[in-house]
Design a protein around this motif. Structure first.
Motif, mmCIF file in Angstrom:
data_model
loop_
_atom_site.group_PDB
_atom_site.id
_atom_site.type_symbol
_atom_site.label_atom_id
_atom_site.label_comp_id
_atom_site.label_asym_id
_atom_site.label_seq_id
_atom_site.Cartn_x
_atom_site.Cartn_y
_atom_site.Cartn_z
ATOM 1 N N TYR B 224 -72.073 -45.474 -0.714
ATOM 2 C CA TYR B 224 -72.560 -44.274 -0.050
ATOM 3 C C TYR B 224 -71.410 -43.575 0.670
ATOM 4 O O TYR B 224 -70.417 -44.216 1.033
ATOM 5 N N ILE B 225 -71.564 -42.253 0.825
ATOM 6 C CA ILE B 225 -70.477 -41.450 1.382
ATOM 7 C C ILE B 225 -70.265 -41.817 2.855
ATOM 8 O O ILE B 225 -71.225 -41.972 3.605
ATOM 9 N N GLY B 226 -69.008 -41.994 3.239
ATOM 10 C CA GLY B 226 -68.696 -42.375 4.608
ATOM 11 C C GLY B 226 -68.759 -43.871 4.823
ATOM 12 O O GLY B 226 -68.899 -44.354 5.932
ATOM 13 N N MET B 227 -68.661 -44.625 3.722
ATOM 14 C CA MET B 227 -68.846 -46.062 3.778
ATOM 15 C C MET B 227 -67.702 -46.777 4.510
ATOM 16 O O MET B 227 -67.923 -47.785 5.187
ATOM 17 N N VAL B 228 -66.483 -46.260 4.372
ATOM 18 C CA VAL B 228 -65.322 -46.937 4.955
ATOM 19 C C VAL B 228 -65.378 -46.884 6.486
ATOM 20 O O VAL B 228 -64.999 -47.832 7.168
ATOM 21 N N ASN B 229 -65.879 -45.755 7.016
ATOM 22 C CA ASN B 229 -66.267 -45.678 8.423
ATOM 23 C C ASN B 229 -65.201 -46.144 9.412
ATOM 24 O O ASN B 229 -65.462 -46.926 10.310
#
Lengths: 349, 313
Positions: B224-229
């Protein structure tokens, strides 16, 4: 093939190179659009139409440019002094939180007093947020890039807590948002029936102010000198530590004002989508502008055209609007490379 | 249950080692770049690209190990861009790195959206399963903690050993460290600073991307987008914490992951007495504190951030 330095930077290339670079970046994006199965020519046409094609589109673009001018100035001022403030996103929210705290009923002032108060308070909040990492940098040599970056996450989580917790507006049908600011705090629209608000004018004034400050005042000279050479500045008797702290207050303050402007001019209440990364785009804006405060206005308009235009183009062609982020990132890298061009010449041999 | 009892629990350490794996990959990658004199702020985006690239490879029918290789190749390619701009052209490492992060994150999100225009829930893949090695797995404590993990965790530990060995025991490692401390000396040995730094940034970026891929291929089963966070930024703090040493990087990643695992347990038990956002803030606050504590003794590679131009002093 060999690169050799020029004695005098070429004027023609100084002007032409960034334009060519942006053209190259857009050409690369066309490849992606073509891969996604849409005609690139039509996409570019739709992009320009969506950003500039009507009065409404134009006001939307200027509305989007407003926060970008503030955050672009924040990055430009800081980078001039080689203070790597990557925390404009967090400072923007700090400004918005401050304005929400004061502007939702705590203060009862007439509009002409309320709005300057909110902007000053928001700038103070943003400036103080950057002051911490800056003090750590000047006193303990802690790298400010990482600390400002990490603080962004902390601040956004704090806002998350506020809008889901103590500040949650019971009248908002369960949406996570704070109560709206009082009427006296709302920035009036510039053009009737559009979202363009007085924040844009304040942003322009800030750009002019930042330019004058950097160009004509001792403070500005000190900021620029510290950025060019800290050692030489020290020898010249410039209080380097104080100059950097001043830069931090200025840079964080400008980013904080972006938050106030978005809150009081556009959204009206504090939410988590107040900024879709304006703090980070501000860095792109500042670099595109060559860190020049007046150039920031032009660069912010460019980034706003790309992002508003790509939004409307992507809806029409069913392409993901992340293409706007790709285009701005590519423009940043291309312009970065192009800034070398005037100072070097290629020798074929 | 006290924290002490928690520390004696095998399950806690299994979780800690699992959570430390992407951080170890990222920290090692950043450490290699910085040891050669190049700050790589592209790490956050490169991890996102590895995360998306790895997932994409499996989603489109590739094998899991193929996905790891593909993620590494994507990382190395992005590293090459970073090296061309900062090493060859001597552009600002700060701004270029941020540009790479923006570009790589945007490209990952764009590619994800274009592959799955209508998806509301991210489609799942079959990730790496925990290893089941006969004999080794039944060793008390070490068995489950070390060998009950996915193979990627062992790969991370192998990468650590190889990095440490190359850096300190081979001529190539000596040249790499010299490029980060005194590039003139490298050039006087007839070696190319540009070539060494480019190779280091590419290798480091490949490791970062594999760290990102761990998230989709082993830790979760979807992208999902923004997973690395922010994990990439945390790795940069961990490199300072580790004083640019691979062994300490492992210690740092484990400490950090253990801290994260403790706060998760405490969160489960304490419930809503403290807002959950406070727990989520902890990793970032902890990173800042670690930076401040370690910065007193931080010995940055002398030529970090300094571009090298031949024939210039």
């Amino acid at each position: 093939m060999r690169l050799e330095p020029r004695q005098e930077p070429s004027l023609a290339l100084t002007v032409l190179a960034p334009v060519l670079a942006v053209g190259a970046a857009l050409a690369l994006c066309s490849l992606l659009i073509w891969w996604a199965g849409a005609p690139p020519g039509r996409a570019l046409g739709l992009l320009l139409k969506g950003a500039l094609g009507s009065t409404f589109a134009l006001t939307e673009t200027l509305t989007r440019a407003t926060p970008l001018i503030f955050t672009g100035l924040a990055a430009a001022v800081a980078f001039r002094a080689r203070l790597w403030n990557i925390g404009a996103e967090g400072q923007l929210y700090a400004g918005a939180v401050m304005a929400t705290w004061l502007g939702t009923g705590m203060l009862d002032l007439p509009a002409w007093l309320m709005i300057p108060t909110l902007f000053l308070a928001g700038a103070l909040a943003g400036g103080l947020l950057l002051l911490g990492p800056t003090l750590l940098k000047t006193r303990l040599a802690v790298d400010e890039v990482v600390t400002t970056l990490l603080l962004n996450f902390v601040v956004v989580l704090a806002v998350n807590w506020l809008v889901f917790g103590p500040w949650k507006d019971p009248m908002a049908m369960g949406w996570p948002q704070a109560a709206p600011v009082v009427d006296a705090a709302v920035l009036a629209p510039l053009v009737a029936k559009t979202r363009l608000h007085w924040g844009f004018v304040i942003a322009l004034a800030c750009a002019a102010g930042a330019w004058a400050l950097m160009r004509f005042t001792t403070w500005g000279l000190e900021i620029r000198a510290v950025g060019l050479s800290e050692r030489a500045s020290r020898f010249a008797g410039i209080p380097v530590g104080r100059a950097v702290l001043r830069t931090a207050l200025l840079s964080g303050g400008l980013a904080g004002m972006a938050g106030v402007s978005e809150l009081a001019g556009l959204k009206g209440y504090l939410t988590l989508d107040l900024s879709p990364g304006f703090g980070y785009s501000g860095i792109v804006v500042a670099m595109l502008a060559g860190l020049h405060p007046l150039g920031v206005v032009a660069a912010a308009l460019f980034v706003a055209v790309v992002s508003i235009g790509a939004d409307s183009m992507s809806r029409a062609l069913e392409i993901s609007n992340y293409i706007a982020d790709v285009a701005t990132a590519l423009s940043l890298l291309a312009v970065l490379v192009s800034m070398l061009a005037p100072r070097w010449r290629i020798r074929w041999r | 249950m006290g924290v002490l009892e928690l520390l004696l629990e095998t399950g806690f350490w299994v979780a800690t080692v699992r959570m430390a794996t992407p951080l170890l990959f990222g920290t090692l990658g950043e450490l290699i770049c910085e040891r050669a004199g190049v700050l790589n702020l592209g790490i956050e985006g490169i991890m996102a690209a590895g995360c998306m690239g790895g997932w994409c490879w499996v989603y489109l029918g590739g094998s899991l190990w193929g996905a790891v290789g593909f993620a590494a190749a994507v990382g190395a390619a992005l590293g090459l861009v970073h090296a061309l701009l900062t090493v060859r052209l001597g552009l600002s490492q700060h701004v270029t790195g941020l540009g790479i992060t923006m570009l790589a994150s945007a490209l990952s999100s764009f590619a994800f959206r274009m592959l799955l225009p209508k998806a509301t829930t991210p489609p799942k893949i079959t990730p790496f399963a925990a290893m089941d090695i006969p004999g080794l797995g039944s060793i008390p404590f070490l068995g489950p903690v070390l060998f009950g993990q996915t193979p990627l965790t062992l790969l991370a530990l192998a990468a650590l050993a190889v990095t440490a060995w190359v850096l300190y025991r081979t001529p190539a490692g000596l040249a790499l460290r010299m490029a980060g401390e005194n590039p003139m000396a490298v050039e006087s040995q007839g070696l190319s600073v540009h070539a060494i730094r480019t190779a280091a940034v590419m290798a480091g970026s490949a490791l970062m991307a594999v760290g990102g891929a761990f998230l989709t291929l082993a830790a979760f089963d979807a992208y999902y987008i923004g997973m690395v966070n922010g994990r990439g930024w945390i790795c940069i703090a961990l490199v300072v914490f580790a004083s640019w040493r691979p062994g300490k990087a492992l210690l740092g990643a484990l400490l950090f992951a253990a801290f994260d695992a403790v706060q998760m347990r405490v969160q489960q038990q304490a419930g809503l007495a403290i807002p959950y956002q406070v727990y989520l803030m902890m990793p970032y606050v902890f990173s800042i504190v670690a930076l401040v504590v370690m910065s007193r003794r931080a010995a940055y590679p002398a030529a970090l951030l300094v571009p090298f131009r031949k024939g210039e002093r």
